[in-house]
Design an enzyme around this catalytic site. Structure first.
Site: not given
Ligand code: NI
Length: 162
Positions: A49, A44, A130-131, A88-89, A134
């Site tokens: 991000q 995701g 989660h996304e 998380c990236l 963000h």
């Molecule tokens: Ni994340």
């Protein structure tokens, strides 16, 4: 290739803005985000991000077509919760358990501005939540207790300095 910004960048804690224009720039952004997500082995990715403070995220689970959510709203969440170890990236190498609702209903528009509604549970619901966070500048470290948050951030900064 788009860079994925890491924890500490202000864009990650800002509230993102709605899309009003659905054009080729949006399509290119989705393609570029998909490339960046695959490069970093994510499932995701949210626009903030990649330094774009807009309400868009993508989900790409194994063996499923890419899902695109624009101007999304989570309209229902289950009382049932589940625990799952998230990453998380924007925090490479950091993983910890987060409790979230097991299922959600989400409304969004697609890349052409067409509305849709989806009921999701399990891993898909997990990634969606989660996304979605963000887009409001909320990170997975914000979804655990203050003590666990402190431990996670201390662990993350030690990892960065190794
Ligand atoms: Ni994340």
């Amino acid at each position: 290739m788009l860079d994925i910004v890491k924890y500490g960048e202000p864009v990650l804690i800002q509230k993102a803005q709605e899309f009003k224009v659905f054009d080729q720039n949006l399509e290119k952004l989705v393609v570029d985000m998909h490339d960046a997500m695959k490069r970093d082995h994510g499932i995701g990715l949210a626009a903030p991000q990649v330094s774009v403070s807009k309400r868009l995220f993508i989900v790409g689970l194994d063996d499923e077509p890419l899902r695109v959510f624009i101007n999304p709203r989570i309209v229902a969440s289950s009382e049932e919760t589940s625990e799952y170890e998230e990453g998380c990236l924007s925090f490479p190498g950091l993983y910890f358990t987060v409790v979230r609702p097991f299922a959600v209903d989400i409304e969004a528009v697609d890349i052409h501005g067409k509305p849709f509604r989806l009921s999701a549970d399990g891993l898909l619901a997990r990634v969606i939540q989660h996304e979605y966070d963000h887009l409001d500048g909320v990170l997975f470290i914000d979804r655990v207790s203050p003590a666990k948050r402190r431990r996670a951030l201390a662990h993350y900064s030690r990892m960065l300095n190794m």
